[in-house]
Design an enzyme around this catalytic site. Structure first.
Site, mmCIF file in Angstrom:
data_model
loop_
_atom_site.group_PDB
_atom_site.id
_atom_site.type_symbol
_atom_site.label_atom_id
_atom_site.label_comp_id
_atom_site.label_asym_id
_atom_site.label_seq_id
_atom_site.Cartn_x
_atom_site.Cartn_y
_atom_site.Cartn_z
ATOM 1 N N HIS A 1 0.836 -1.209 0.000
ATOM 2 C CA HIS A 1 0.000 0.000 0.000
ATOM 3 C C HIS A 1 0.863 1.248 0.000
ATOM 4 C CE1 HIS A 1 0.600 -1.342 4.183
ATOM 5 N NE2 HIS A 1 0.636 -0.061 4.504
ATOM 6 N N HIS B 1 0.803 5.207 1.029
ATOM 7 C CA HIS B 1 0.099 6.220 1.824
ATOM 8 C C HIS B 1 0.135 7.545 1.058
ATOM 9 C CE1 HIS B 1 0.200 4.106 5.880
ATOM 10 N NE2 HIS B 1 1.165 3.435 5.263
HETATM 11 P P1 5GP Z 1 1.738 0.296 7.422
HETATM 12 O O1 5GP Z 1 1.635 -1.194 7.160
HETATM 13 O O2 5GP Z 1 2.257 1.064 6.237
HETATM 14 O O3 5GP Z 1 2.488 0.615 8.663
HETATM 15 O O4 5GP Z 1 0.319 0.904 7.672
HETATM 16 C C1 5GP Z 1 -0.891 0.226 7.654
HETATM 17 C C2 5GP Z 1 -1.969 1.276 7.690
HETATM 18 O O5 5GP Z 1 -3.214 0.637 7.535
HETATM 19 C C3 5GP Z 1 -2.027 2.069 9.014
HETATM 20 O O6 5GP Z 1 -1.869 3.455 8.730
HETATM 21 C C4 5GP Z 1 -3.405 1.729 9.573
HETATM 22 O O7 5GP Z 1 -4.026 2.826 10.200
HETATM 23 C C5 5GP Z 1 -4.173 1.256 8.358
HETATM 24 N N1 5GP Z 1 -5.167 0.249 8.656
HETATM 25 C C6 5GP Z 1 -4.957 -0.906 9.351
HETATM 26 N N2 5GP Z 1 -6.099 -1.623 9.422
HETATM 27 C C7 5GP Z 1 -7.045 -0.895 8.768
HETATM 28 C C8 5GP Z 1 -8.434 -1.122 8.508
HETATM 29 O O8 5GP Z 1 -9.034 -2.126 8.901
HETATM 30 N N3 5GP Z 1 -9.080 -0.170 7.790
HETATM 31 C C9 5GP Z 1 -8.461 0.950 7.338
HETATM 32 N N4 5GP Z 1 -9.195 1.834 6.642
HETATM 33 N N5 5GP Z 1 -7.152 1.204 7.564
HETATM 34 C C10 5GP Z 1 -6.451 0.283 8.277
#
Ligand code: 5GP
Ligand code: ZN
Length: 134
Positions: free
Chosen positions: A100, A102
């Site tokens: 993903h 951001h």
């Molecule tokens: P990373 O893996 O880059 O650290 O971030 C994962 C991102 O996914 C985080 O910013 C977190 O807030 C978001 N996230 C995790 N679970 C969910 C979810 O169930 N729904 C949504 N909309 N965002 C999520």
């Protein structure tokens, strides 16, 4: 579809999300814990773990969607700037293992800092350049 993946479940409609854009290959929805309102995640519709395992053409499509969302955040939310980020592997802060990007709207005086840069010692930048260059 990866049965254990929360983002695959989101794409599949098994977990609700605030979707704002989708096309054949990509899907964009609001991060549940935004750094600012409108913080959006761009994901491929098929499961790939991170930048290393995402096919280049799919990554390119994610980048195109990220640009579309960045322009939208600027136009509709009045963002003063945009940060684009991608965490790959746990040591780089990746928590959800479905690739993903951001897209984060930034506002004047919103209180966030960028990471601090360090400096190279004499001769080190050339050594690293020689290791990395193609
Ligand atoms: P990373 O893996 O880059 O650290 O971030 C994962 C991102 O996914 C985080 O910013 C977190 O807030 C978001 N996230 C995790 N679970 C969910 C979810 O169930 N729904 C949504 N909309 N965002 C999520
Ligand atoms: Zn997945």
């Amino acid at each position: 579809m990866n049965e254990n993946c929360i983002f695959c479940k989101i794409i599949n409609g098994d977990i609700p999300c605030a979707m704002i854009y989708q096309d054949e290959e990509t899907f964009a929805f609001l991060d549940i814990n935004p750094i600012n309102d409108g913080h959006t995640l761009i994901i491929p519709k098929h499961h790939h773990e991170n930048i290393f395992s995402t096919p280049s053409d799919i990554f390119a499509k994610m980048a195109i969607t990220a640009q579309k969302i960045a322009k939208r955040q600027k136009e509709i939310l009045g963002a003063d700037g945009i940060n684009i980020g991608m965490n790959n592997e746990p040591d780089a802060g990746q928590v959800v293992f479905h690739a993903h990007i951001h897209v984060m709207p930034r506002f004047k005086n919103d209180g966030y800092d960028l990471w601090k840069g360090k400096t190279y010692k004499e001769g080190e930048i050339e050594k690293i350049q020689n290791k990395l260059k193609f």
